[in-house]
Design a protein around this motif. Structure first.
Motif, PDB file in Angstrom:
ATOM      1  N   ASP A   1       0.824  -1.210   0.000  1.00  0.00           N
ATOM      2  CA  ASP A   1       0.000   0.000   0.000  1.00  0.00           C
ATOM      3  C   ASP A   1       0.856   1.255   0.000  1.00  0.00           C
ATOM      4  O   ASP A   1       1.850   1.341   0.715  1.00  0.00           O
ATOM      5  CB  ASP A   1      -0.875   0.063   1.258  1.00  0.00           C
ATOM      6  N   TYR A   2       0.420   2.226  -0.785  1.00  0.00           N
ATOM      7  CA  TYR A   2       0.986   3.572  -0.784  1.00  0.00           C
ATOM      8  C   TYR A   2      -0.160   4.498  -0.414  1.00  0.00           C
ATOM      9  O   TYR A   2      -1.141   4.607  -1.156  1.00  0.00           O
ATOM     10  CB  TYR A   2       1.539   3.924  -2.167  1.00  0.00           C
ATOM     11  N   LYS A   3      -0.062   5.138   0.723  1.00  0.00           N
ATOM     12  CA  LYS A   3      -1.134   5.986   1.237  1.00  0.00           C
ATOM     13  C   LYS A   3      -0.941   7.421   0.766  1.00  0.00           C
ATOM     14  O   LYS A   3       0.136   7.987   0.890  1.00  0.00           O
ATOM     15  CB  LYS A   3      -1.137   5.940   2.765  1.00  0.00           C
ATOM     16  N   ILE A   4      -2.017   7.994   0.237  1.00  0.00           N
ATOM     17  CA  ILE A   4      -2.003   9.384  -0.226  1.00  0.00           C
ATOM     18  C   ILE A   4      -3.114  10.122   0.515  1.00  0.00           C
ATOM     19  O   ILE A   4      -4.286   9.745   0.421  1.00  0.00           O
ATOM     20  CB  ILE A   4      -2.252   9.470  -1.745  1.00  0.00           C
ATOM     21  N   GLU A   5      -2.731  11.163   1.258  1.00  0.00           N
ATOM     22  CA  GLU A   5      -3.709  11.959   1.997  1.00  0.00           C
ATOM     23  C   GLU A   5      -3.789  13.355   1.380  1.00  0.00           C
ATOM     24  O   GLU A   5      -2.772  14.021   1.211  1.00  0.00           O
ATOM     25  CB  GLU A   5      -3.318  12.067   3.459  1.00  0.00           C
ATOM     26  N   VAL A   6      -5.002  13.756   1.047  1.00  0.00           N
ATOM     27  CA  VAL A   6      -5.255  15.087   0.495  1.00  0.00           C
ATOM     28  C   VAL A   6      -6.430  15.669   1.279  1.00  0.00           C
ATOM     29  O   VAL A   6      -7.563  15.202   1.145  1.00  0.00           O
ATOM     30  CB  VAL A   6      -5.604  15.033  -1.004  1.00  0.00           C
TER      31      VAL A   6
ATOM     32  N   TYR B   1      -5.550   4.921  -1.458  1.00  0.00           N
ATOM     33  CA  TYR B   1      -4.549   3.862  -1.378  1.00  0.00           C
ATOM     34  C   TYR B   1      -4.232   3.360  -2.771  1.00  0.00           C
ATOM     35  O   TYR B   1      -5.119   2.893  -3.487  1.00  0.00           O
ATOM     36  CB  TYR B   1      -5.043   2.688  -0.524  1.00  0.00           C
ATOM     37  N   LEU B   2      -2.962   3.479  -3.142  1.00  0.00           N
ATOM     38  CA  LEU B   2      -2.453   2.834  -4.335  1.00  0.00           C
ATOM     39  C   LEU B   2      -1.987   1.464  -3.875  1.00  0.00           C
ATOM     40  O   LEU B   2      -1.146   1.365  -2.975  1.00  0.00           O
ATOM     41  CB  LEU B   2      -1.302   3.641  -4.930  1.00  0.00           C
ATOM     42  N   ARG B   3      -2.540   0.435  -4.478  1.00  0.00           N
ATOM     43  CA  ARG B   3      -2.242  -0.929  -4.031  1.00  0.00           C
ATOM     44  C   ARG B   3      -1.647  -1.763  -5.153  1.00  0.00           C
ATOM     45  O   ARG B   3      -2.139  -1.748  -6.273  1.00  0.00           O
ATOM     46  CB  ARG B   3      -3.516  -1.606  -3.525  1.00  0.00           C
ATOM     47  N   VAL B   4      -0.591  -2.485  -4.794  1.00  0.00           N
ATOM     48  CA  VAL B   4       0.004  -3.459  -5.694  1.00  0.00           C
ATOM     49  C   VAL B   4      -0.093  -4.793  -4.976  1.00  0.00           C
ATOM     50  O   VAL B   4       0.506  -4.988  -3.921  1.00  0.00           O
ATOM     51  CB  VAL B   4       1.475  -3.115  -6.032  1.00  0.00           C
ATOM     52  N   GLN B   5      -0.874  -5.687  -5.558  1.00  0.00           N
ATOM     53  CA  GLN B   5      -1.075  -7.000  -4.950  1.00  0.00           C
ATOM     54  C   GLN B   5      -0.209  -8.028  -5.640  1.00  0.00           C
ATOM     55  O   GLN B   5       0.246  -7.827  -6.761  1.00  0.00           O
ATOM     56  CB  GLN B   5      -2.551  -7.381  -5.051  1.00  0.00           C
ATOM     57  N   GLY B   6       0.022  -9.122  -4.951  1.00  0.00           N
ATOM     58  CA  GLY B   6       0.822 -10.195  -5.516  1.00  0.00           C
ATOM     59  C   GLY B   6       0.376 -11.537  -4.986  1.00  0.00           C
ATOM     60  O   GLY B   6      -0.286 -11.622  -3.950  1.00  0.00           O
ATOM     61  N   VAL B   7       0.763 -12.575  -5.707  1.00  0.00           N
ATOM     62  CA  VAL B   7       0.441 -13.940  -5.318  1.00  0.00           C
ATOM     63  C   VAL B   7       1.724 -14.772  -5.388  1.00  0.00           C
ATOM     64  O   VAL B   7       2.549 -14.588  -6.286  1.00  0.00           O
ATOM     65  CB  VAL B   7      -0.680 -14.531  -6.213  1.00  0.00           C
TER      66      VAL B   7
END
Length: 117
Positions: A41-46, A52-58
């Motif tokens: 997760d990359y959290k962006i607060e404005v 949340y920019l999310r990169v998932q993986g398996v």
């Protein structure tokens, strides 16, 4: 919102390498992992909004809780957090947030390409 054509979904990498690269780029591995799946997760607060920019993986080899795992990344997604309900992904997002996310994802891809497989 799903980000298409980032090239991240083509990446298969060792977990410890992914952890390092994602951390360098401001992502944290979310605590909700299991033995087969994970999320960065990359959290962006404005102002009052949280994205949340999310990169998932398996895991394609080993398991995430063990000493060794190889992870196949998936297409990144962007969501907006609504308290207390959670994160919604099917929305219109501000262009500045989308552009910021595209830049972050490009930087992650460049770091991955620079590392040997």
């Amino acid at each position: 919102m799903r980000f298409e054509h980032t090239g991240l979904e083509e990446e298969v990498r060792e977990l410890s390498l992914l952890d390092d690269i994602m951390e360098e780029n401001g992502f944290v591995r979310a605590g909700g992992w299991d033995y087969e799946r994970l999320t960065y997760d990359y959290k962006i607060e404005v102002l009052k909004d949280v994205y949340y920019l999310r990169v998932q993986g398996v895991a394609v080899e080993g398991d995430i809780g063990g000493r060794y795992a190889v992870i196949q990344l998936m297409k990144p997604i962007l969501g907006k957090h609504y308290y207390p309900h959670g994160v919604e992904y099917d929305e219109e997002f501000p262009e500045n947030i989308v552009s910021k996310c595209e830049g972050i994802l490009k930087k992650v891809k460049e770091h991955l390409v620079a590392m040997p497989k």
